[in-house]
Write an enzyme that holds these catalytic residues in place. Structure first.
Site, PDB file in Angstrom:
ATOM      1  N   THR A 164       0.879  -1.173   0.000  1.00  0.00           N
ATOM      2  CA  THR A 164       0.000   0.000   0.000  1.00  0.00           C
ATOM      3  C   THR A 164       0.915   1.221   0.000  1.00  0.00           C
ATOM      4  OG1 THR A 164      -1.810  -1.017   1.157  1.00  0.00           O
ATOM      5  CG2 THR A 164      -1.482   1.311   1.611  1.00  0.00           C
ATOM      6  N   GLY A 194     -10.856  -1.060   3.668  1.00  0.00           N
ATOM      7  CA  GLY A 194      -9.891  -1.070   4.775  1.00  0.00           C
ATOM      8  C   GLY A 194      -9.810   0.289   5.444  1.00  0.00           C
ATOM      9  N   ASP A 195      -8.694   0.518   6.115  1.00  0.00           N
ATOM     10  CA  ASP A 195      -8.510   1.780   6.845  1.00  0.00           C
ATOM     11  C   ASP A 195      -8.144   2.947   5.937  1.00  0.00           C
ATOM     12  OD1 ASP A 195      -6.018   0.216   6.487  1.00  0.00           O
ATOM     13  OD2 ASP A 195      -5.103   2.044   7.260  1.00  0.00           O
ATOM     14  N   GLY A 217      -5.912  -3.366   7.815  1.00  0.00           N
ATOM     15  CA  GLY A 217      -6.903  -2.299   7.921  1.00  0.00           C
ATOM     16  C   GLY A 217      -7.909  -2.509   9.028  1.00  0.00           C
TER      17      GLY A 217
HETATM   18  N1  ASP Z   1      -4.115  -0.846   5.189  1.00  0.00           N
HETATM   19  C1  ASP Z   1      -4.404  -1.429   3.898  1.00  0.00           C
HETATM   20  C2  ASP Z   1      -5.738  -2.106   3.948  1.00  0.00           C
HETATM   21  O1  ASP Z   1      -6.087  -2.687   4.939  1.00  0.00           O
HETATM   22  C3  ASP Z   1      -3.383  -2.409   3.438  1.00  0.00           C
HETATM   23  C4  ASP Z   1      -1.933  -2.060   3.685  1.00  0.00           C
HETATM   24  O2  ASP Z   1      -1.624  -1.027   4.245  1.00  0.00           O
HETATM   25  O3  ASP Z   1      -1.063  -2.852   3.292  1.00  0.00           O
HETATM   26  O4  ASP Z   1      -6.413  -2.100   2.942  1.00  0.00           O
END
Ligand code: ASP
Length: 282
Positions: A164, A194-195, A217
């Site tokens: 990400t 996700g977050d 997330g």
């Molecule tokens: N936080 C991101 C999600 O949950 C994924 C990541 O940061 O690798 O979609």
């Protein structure tokens, strides 16, 4: 005010990807040096990351368990401008759509509505699925099948979180901005958000700083991580110490990382490898 920018390629990203984090930070710093806003700098920095096939968003985005590519992205600045997209498909640069949402009456658009909005604003169709994403998807399905999964992903049984992207910046006027973009992870149902586009969880910006999170997330949302790190900055911790405190909210089994800027500098902390970069260098 001395402009600052920091960028990352995700919790679990290979440190060999530092070159793209640096390229992204340089693109953002170019905007800041010519007097541009932190918001514009973060947007340009994220576009560089989305355009690198090694990151998990834009042209390199992973597929969900059903084989589709859906992405989340968001931007926020310290003037409380917010724009985000969730589970958006068939665009090359979700961060550009997030910026368009910021200029609409809404702060977050999801799914088909987000795609329709993008088209209505002239964003062309782009299919990010390619041979590499197909290989990663098949690998993920095989791992789900065989039960080869880390503890935190027991519900799905199988996978590595990574790549990400995110950026945070401070401009010469003293404004902060944060931005994120992700293809999520390989063990996601279609429609999962996700977050990354959730204010307070995946990103936060206020008068004292800007923060971006990466990692699982669902767990990041539970602790409202970016706001927690921001609150540490507000109570006079350095950006670096605030990031370290944020990561301490998780057990080691949960991959998570965070980057932040305050008025004096930047900070980063991750409980896995994470390619990142910051300018100016200390
Ligand atoms: N936080 C991101 C999600 O949950 C994924 C990541 O940061 O690798 O979609």
């Amino acid at each position: 005010m001395r402009p600052l920018i920091a960028t990352h390629c995700g919790s679990g990203s290979d440190k060999k990807m530092r070159d793209v984090a640096e390229k992204s930070a340089a693109a953002g710093m170019k905007v800041l040096r010519r007097g541009g806003s932190a918001l514009d700098a973060v947007e340009e920095a994220i576009v560089v990351l989305e355009d690198d096939p090694r990151t998990n968003t834009g042209i390199g985005a992973r597929r969900r368990v059903d084989g589709t590519v859906q992405m989340d992205a968001a931007l926020m600045d310290s003037r409380m401008n917010i724009g985000g997209v969730a589970a958006i498909m068939n665009v090359r640069n979700p961060i550009r759509v997030a910026r368009l949402v910021m200029d609409s009456p809404h702060v977050l658009l999801a799914g088909d509505g987000a795609i329709l909005f993008a088209r209505q604003h002239g964003v062309p169709f782009f299919d990010p699925s390619n041979k590499e994403s197909e290989e990663k998807w098949r690998d993920a399905l095989a791992k789900i099948e065989s039960g080869d999964v880390p503890e935190w992903a027991a519900k799905w049984r199988g996978f590595r979180f990574r790549d990400t992207v995110g950026a945070v910046a401070l401009d010469k006027n003293g404004d902060f901005a944060a931005g994120s973009s992700t293809g999520g992870h390989p063990y996601m149902l279609p429609g999962r958000v996700g977050d990354s586009p959730i204010v307070g969880a995946g990103l936060y910006a206020g008068p004292r700083g800007a923060v971006i999170a990466t990692g699982v997330g669902e767990e990041i949302i539970r602790v409202v991580l970016s706001k927690a790190v921001y609150d540490h900055i507000e109570s006079k911790h350095t950006a670096m110490n605030a990031c370290i405190s944020g990561i301490k909210l998780f057990t080691d089994t949960v991959p998570v990382g965070v980057i932040a800027v305050d008025r004096k500098g930047w900070g980063e902390c991750c409980n896995r490898d994470m390619a990142w970069a910051a300018l100016p260098r200390r």
